[in-house]
Every structure is written in C-alpha cells, then in structure tokens.
Motif scaffolding. Structure first.
Motif, PDB file in Angstrom:
ATOM      1  N   LYS A  71       0.858  -1.196   0.000  1.00  0.00           N
ATOM      2  CA  LYS A  71       0.000   0.000   0.000  1.00  0.00           C
ATOM      3  C   LYS A  71       0.884   1.232   0.000  1.00  0.00           C
ATOM      4  O   LYS A  71       1.881   1.301   0.712  1.00  0.00           O
ATOM      5  CB  LYS A  71      -0.918   0.006   1.226  1.00  0.00           C
ATOM      6  CG  LYS A  71      -1.903   1.172   1.271  1.00  0.00           C
ATOM      7  CD  LYS A  71      -2.694   1.188   2.576  1.00  0.00           C
ATOM      8  CE  LYS A  71      -3.662   0.054   2.661  1.00  0.00           C
ATOM      9  NZ  LYS A  71      -4.577   0.189   3.843  1.00  0.00           N
ATOM     10  N   VAL A  72       0.495   2.235  -0.804  1.00  0.00           N
ATOM     11  CA  VAL A  72       1.285   3.458  -0.902  1.00  0.00           C
ATOM     12  C   VAL A  72       0.357   4.669  -0.825  1.00  0.00           C
ATOM     13  O   VAL A  72      -0.747   4.657  -1.389  1.00  0.00           O
ATOM     14  CB  VAL A  72       2.114   3.463  -2.219  1.00  0.00           C
ATOM     15  CG1 VAL A  72       1.221   3.309  -3.436  1.00  0.00           C
ATOM     16  CG2 VAL A  72       2.952   4.729  -2.341  1.00  0.00           C
ATOM     17  N   LEU A  73       0.792   5.696  -0.087  1.00  0.00           N
ATOM     18  CA  LEU A  73       0.037   6.938   0.027  1.00  0.00           C
ATOM     19  C   LEU A  73       0.494   7.900  -1.062  1.00  0.00           C
ATOM     20  O   LEU A  73       1.682   8.206  -1.179  1.00  0.00           O
ATOM     21  CB  LEU A  73       0.252   7.570   1.399  1.00  0.00           C
ATOM     22  CG  LEU A  73      -0.409   8.930   1.635  1.00  0.00           C
ATOM     23  CD1 LEU A  73      -1.934   8.819   1.611  1.00  0.00           C
ATOM     24  CD2 LEU A  73       0.065   9.533   2.961  1.00  0.00           C
ATOM     25  N   VAL A  74      -0.448   8.377  -1.878  1.00  0.00           N
ATOM     26  CA  VAL A  74      -0.128   9.294  -2.979  1.00  0.00           C
ATOM     27  C   VAL A  74      -1.155  10.422  -2.986  1.00  0.00           C
ATOM     28  O   VAL A  74      -2.334  10.203  -3.293  1.00  0.00           O
ATOM     29  CB  VAL A  74      -0.137   8.568  -4.342  1.00  0.00           C
ATOM     30  CG1 VAL A  74       0.143   9.554  -5.473  1.00  0.00           C
ATOM     31  CG2 VAL A  74       0.883   7.438  -4.364  1.00  0.00           C
ATOM     32  N   GLY A  75      -0.720  11.609  -2.620  1.00  0.00           N
ATOM     33  CA  GLY A  75      -1.603  12.771  -2.659  1.00  0.00           C
ATOM     34  C   GLY A  75      -2.891  12.582  -1.882  1.00  0.00           C
ATOM     35  O   GLY A  75      -3.975  12.937  -2.371  1.00  0.00           O
ATOM     36  N   GLY A  76      -2.785  12.048  -0.682  1.00  0.00           N
ATOM     37  CA  GLY A  76      -3.968  11.877   0.152  1.00  0.00           C
ATOM     38  C   GLY A  76      -4.775  10.626  -0.130  1.00  0.00           C
ATOM     39  O   GLY A  76      -5.796  10.381   0.529  1.00  0.00           O
ATOM     40  N   HIS A  77      -4.375   9.828  -1.102  1.00  0.00           N
ATOM     41  CA  HIS A  77      -5.103   8.615  -1.462  1.00  0.00           C
ATOM     42  C   HIS A  77      -4.242   7.383  -1.191  1.00  0.00           C
ATOM     43  O   HIS A  77      -3.060   7.352  -1.557  1.00  0.00           O
ATOM     44  CB  HIS A  77      -5.501   8.632  -2.938  1.00  0.00           C
ATOM     45  CG  HIS A  77      -6.370   9.782  -3.322  1.00  0.00           C
ATOM     46  ND1 HIS A  77      -7.688   9.897  -2.927  1.00  0.00           N
ATOM     47  CD2 HIS A  77      -6.111  10.881  -4.070  1.00  0.00           C
ATOM     48  CE1 HIS A  77      -8.200  11.019  -3.417  1.00  0.00           C
ATOM     49  NE2 HIS A  77      -7.264  11.643  -4.117  1.00  0.00           N
ATOM     50  N   ASN A  78      -4.837   6.376  -0.586  1.00  0.00           N
ATOM     51  CA  ASN A  78      -4.156   5.094  -0.428  1.00  0.00           C
ATOM     52  C   ASN A  78      -4.353   4.253  -1.684  1.00  0.00           C
ATOM     53  O   ASN A  78      -5.494   4.059  -2.141  1.00  0.00           O
ATOM     54  CB  ASN A  78      -4.710   4.335   0.782  1.00  0.00           C
ATOM     55  CG  ASN A  78      -4.123   4.834   2.084  1.00  0.00           C
ATOM     56  OD1 ASN A  78      -2.944   5.176   2.156  1.00  0.00           O
ATOM     57  ND2 ASN A  78      -4.944   4.886   3.132  1.00  0.00           N
TER      58      ASN A  78
END
Length: 509
Positions: A71-78
């Motif tokens: 799982k990766v956090l990108v711009g507020g989205h998981n």
C-alpha cells in the motif's frame, strides 16, 4: 497555584499527546501488517513524487522491498498495488459496483479532451456505440475482411525507411501506424499526421501522471489529430468498403446524434489503446533480438521457412496475408516471440476505486480494501515470477512454443499472463479496448486478433526486407545492449532512448 495548574495542564497535554501517538502508532502498525505500507516522511503527499515522476522504477523498488502486494500513500489517497496472479484475477472480476474503473477512464479522457463536462458522453460513446462495432468487426470471424491490403500498405511504407542511419522506433511505428489507422479512419485518412500522433503519444505518460510540462506542442498536435479524425468520419460512407471502420463509426454517430466534440475523442481513445502498447512492444522485440544474435537468426530463418511453406514467396504473402492464415503452426516461433515480448513489457494495466469496504481474495488469504482506496493492478510482478517463468526477467524466444500448436494465446493458459486482454482467462479495463461485458462477465479483448496480426506482419516484413544492425556495428553482436528502460514508463515499458539501425536491403521485390 496558577503555576501549579499550568504545569499540571502541560503534563496532562503531554501525556495525552503521547497517548495519541502511541495509539496512532499501534493502529498504523496493525493496519500496515497486510498489505505492508510504503513509508513516507511527507504527510498527505506521501510518495507522490516517486509515483508521478518515475512510476515504473518506483513500483519496481517497492515490489523488491515489500513483495507483490503493498500500500502506498499518494496525494492523500491510499493505493493498494496488487501483483499476484490471484489478486489481479479477482480484482478484474470484482463487481464494478464494488471496484470501479471510472477514475482510470476519466484519466484517459483527460489526456484527449480538456472539457470535463463531456466525459460522461465520451464514456457512453465508447461503451455503448463504438465497442459493439469493434465486437462485430474485430471478431475472429470478421477481422480478415478489415485487413485486406494491410500488408501491402505496410510494405510500401517500410521501403521508405531503408538507410544506414534509420530510427528503430520510427521505422517500426510509422508504417504500422499508417496501415492500422487507415482501417480506423478510412479512405480520407492522411499519413501525414504521424508526426502529430508521435508528438502527442510521447507526452502520454506525463499527461496520465499529471506531471507539469510544456504542453503547447503536444496540445496543438492533439487538436490537429482530433480535427483530422472528425474530417475522416464526417466524410466516411458506411457503404464504401474502403472506409472500413470509419463508415460504421460515422453511421452510429449520426444515428444517435453524438456531437463530434465527444465522438472524436472516443475514436482517438480506441486508436490510442491499440497503438500505445503496440509501439513499445515491436520496439523491444527488435531490440532484444538484436542483443541476442542467435535468437535473431533463428527467428529470421524460421520466418523465411514459414513464408515459403504457407505462401510460396514473399510477394504472395503480401497479397494474401490474413489473421486466419497467420494463426498457423508454421508461425509458432514468431507467435512465441510476441507473447514473450508482451509478457516482459507489461508494467501496470488498471486502477480501480473501491466504492465500499471489501476483502480482495489472494490465494488462501485476503487483502482488506476500504471504501475510497484505490487498487492498482501490477502484472509485472506476476509475469516475471520465477516460479511461473524460469529466468522470468530474461527474453526467451521459444518460451511459449508448444509441442502441438493450439492457437495464438493457448500457450498462456494456466500461467500469469495479462496482455491482450489478459490472455485467455482474464480481462483488462475497458479503456484499453478490452472489457468484461457487465451483464455477462465474459472476458473479451476487442483488438487482440488485429494486434497479433499487425505485429506478425510487421516483424515478417521487417526481417524479410532488411538486414538489421545497430549503428555503429557492421554485424549483430551479443555485446550490444538495448537502451535502458525509462523510469517514467506507464502501461508498458518505454525505452529511454531511440536506437539507430542500418537497414540494408535483404530482399528485392
């Protein structure tokens, strides 16, 4: 007294803060157990820079460190990246009301159209109007009718690229672009717009990742392309065989009064789906063959024998080549080379949004997915898994040759293989011209028969017409290496650089 009170308040606040930090840490640790979460020092932004600026490299590094699911956090989205065969399969077949591809579709719409108010109409135009035409005209039974004259057009364009310093990318993609686009846009199509297509196509990864760039040349090229598509479809006649798909597109657009502001981007997206992966695949197939002289020679000699056995000579092949005739045991090695190339070139092929909490099955376990999280399909991990493919990171020419040839995609059965609409058993997102019909859940790839045919004809003619050597070598050598893979690759791997080749005549017609 006041001092004592303040001091107590401060201590209480400190204890409360420590408690919250401890609870957050415990919850984060519990949440990140499965799938593991990629750490980041930046709140909200997370790994946005690596994900946006070097997506294929970033995913490869995460895969090496955390395994095929993370799982990766990108711009507020998981974003949950899934790279096992089971998890990809189950994500593809999860009900669209639970796991929606709408966000990915709109990202592609944004690449060809700036007017967001048109996106719902573009979506309906593709799914409800254009796809039924492709289902009918690109089926295995009917695709032969569309490809009459394809090999001749390809042959005439290839001859223009002979020389001592030819671009490998251009000498492969320009002929096939012209020959394929003529099928889509009909008799009014002009080959001159290849330069506009290339200018727009080169910026596609940047557009899809929404990275800032100087977009003026690309946007102008896109505008000219859309105008040319409009002109071709407006002039197309459904009763004229030379107009091919353009005639069908024209008829359905008029019958349903679809404005060309939505129709032309819809057609452009269908063409984009077919061209984008094809361009990269044929480039890498030739590059890997040049880096492996024995495989190059073996395939070229096998093609020579197959053409003689099936057609008698190259002239007859050019006149009579069809998808049905090339789906033959005689071309089994070429078929294997194409399957092996597409196995190695696939990076990621889908981004879905969870509309509700659910458990995504993965083998004997499950991946928890929360509403609002994204699921990204990452076939590269599964398709290079050494348990399924020994030496899975290497190009092996005959990997998909069967003892008895059973059809173009038969050799992929039972293995993690996600190209061409995910082989025989899985399916890619609709925007890649491959979809599961929602009310039937029937796997089908709209363009797989045409795509296989295009690549086969191109490679047969390229290796039959030319002796190919990379500049500055005089002959093929195993010491020559293909260009590095671009860290910005999306969908399929892109080369970091072009390759200059000598194309000397091998056959005179």
């Amino acid at each position: 007294m006041t001092s004592y009170t303040l001091s107590t308040a401060q201590v209480s606040a400190m204890l409360l803060g420590l408690g919250l930090m401890f609870i957050t840490h415990v919850m984060h640790k519990k949440e990140s157990t499965h799938p593991p979460k990629v750490p980041s020092l930046l709140p909200w932004l997370g790994s946005v820079f690596g994900f946006a600026f070097t997506p294929s490299k970033f995913l490869a590094l995460c895969h090496a460190r955390f395994g095929p699911v993370f799982k990766v956090l990108v711009g507020g989205h998981n974003i949950i990246v899934v790279g096992t065969a089971d998890s990809i399969h189950n994500a593809l077949f999860t009900d669209h009301r639970v796991l929606s591809a709408r966000v990915e579709h709109y990202d592609h719409f944004r690449a060809v159209c700036d007017d967001t108010s048109l996106y719902p109409l573009i979506h309906d135009t593709i799914n409800l109007r254009l796809f039924p035409i492709l289902d009918r005209r690109l089926s295995k039974r009917s695709v032969d009718d569309l490809t009459v004259g394809f090999a001749e057009t390809l042959f005439q364009r290839l001859k223009l690229h002979q020389g001592d310093r030819a671009s490998l990318k251009r000498s492969l993609t320009e002929p096939v672009y012209v020959a394929v686009t003529a099928i889509f846009l009909g008799s009014k199509f002009s080959p001159d717009n290849y330069e506009d297509w290339l200018t727009f196509w080169d910026t596609l990864p940047i557009r899809l990742c929404r990275r800032p760039f100087w977009s003026f040349p690309s946007t102008r090229a896109r505008g000219r392309l859309l105008q040319h598509i409009t002109t071709c479809i407006q002039a197309a006649n459904p009763n004229n065989d030379d107009d091919k798909l353009a005639g069908d597109f024209s008829q359905v657009i008029r019958e349903h009064s679809i404005p060309f502001e939505a129709a032309s981007p819809g057609v452009a997206l269908v063409m984009l789906a077919l061209h984008t992966n094809l361009f990269n695949n044929v480039f890498w197939l030739l590059a890997w063959l040049m880096a492996d002289p024995p495989s190059f020679t073996t395939l070229r000699d096998d093609i020579d024998r197959a053409v003689r056995a099936e057609f008698g000579n190259l002239q007859t092949f050019i006149a009579e080549a069809s998808p049905r005739r090339l789906d033959s045991p005689a071309f089994a090695l070429l078929n294997s080379a194409i399957l092996e190339t597409t196995r190695l070139t696939t990076v990621q092929n889908g981004l879905r949004l969870a509309e509700s909490d659910f458990q995504l099955k993965d083998g004997a376990g499950a991946i928890p997915v929360k509403k609002g999280e994204y699921v990204m399909l990452y076939p590269r991990a599964a398709q290079q898994n050494s348990a399924s493919y020994p030496d899975g990171h290497k190009f092996v020419l005959d990997r998909f040759v069967q003892s008895q040839y059973q059809g173009e995609l038969a050799a992929t059965s039972g293995k993690p293989y996600f190209a061409f609409g995910a082989g025989k058993h899985l399916v890619s997102p609709p925007i890649h011209a491959c979809q599961a019909v929602r009310h039937k859940h029937t796997p089908q790839c709209k363009g797989k028969f045409l795509a296989m045919f295009e690549m086969k004809v191109l490679i047969i003619l390229y290796l039959s017409l030319f002796d190919v050597t990379p500049v500055p070598l005089e002959s093929l050598s195993s010491e020559w290496k293909p260009p590095p893979i671009s860290a910005q690759s999306i969908g399929t791997i892109h080369p970091d650089d072009d390759v200059l080749v000598r194309l000397r005549p091998r056959t005179t017609l």
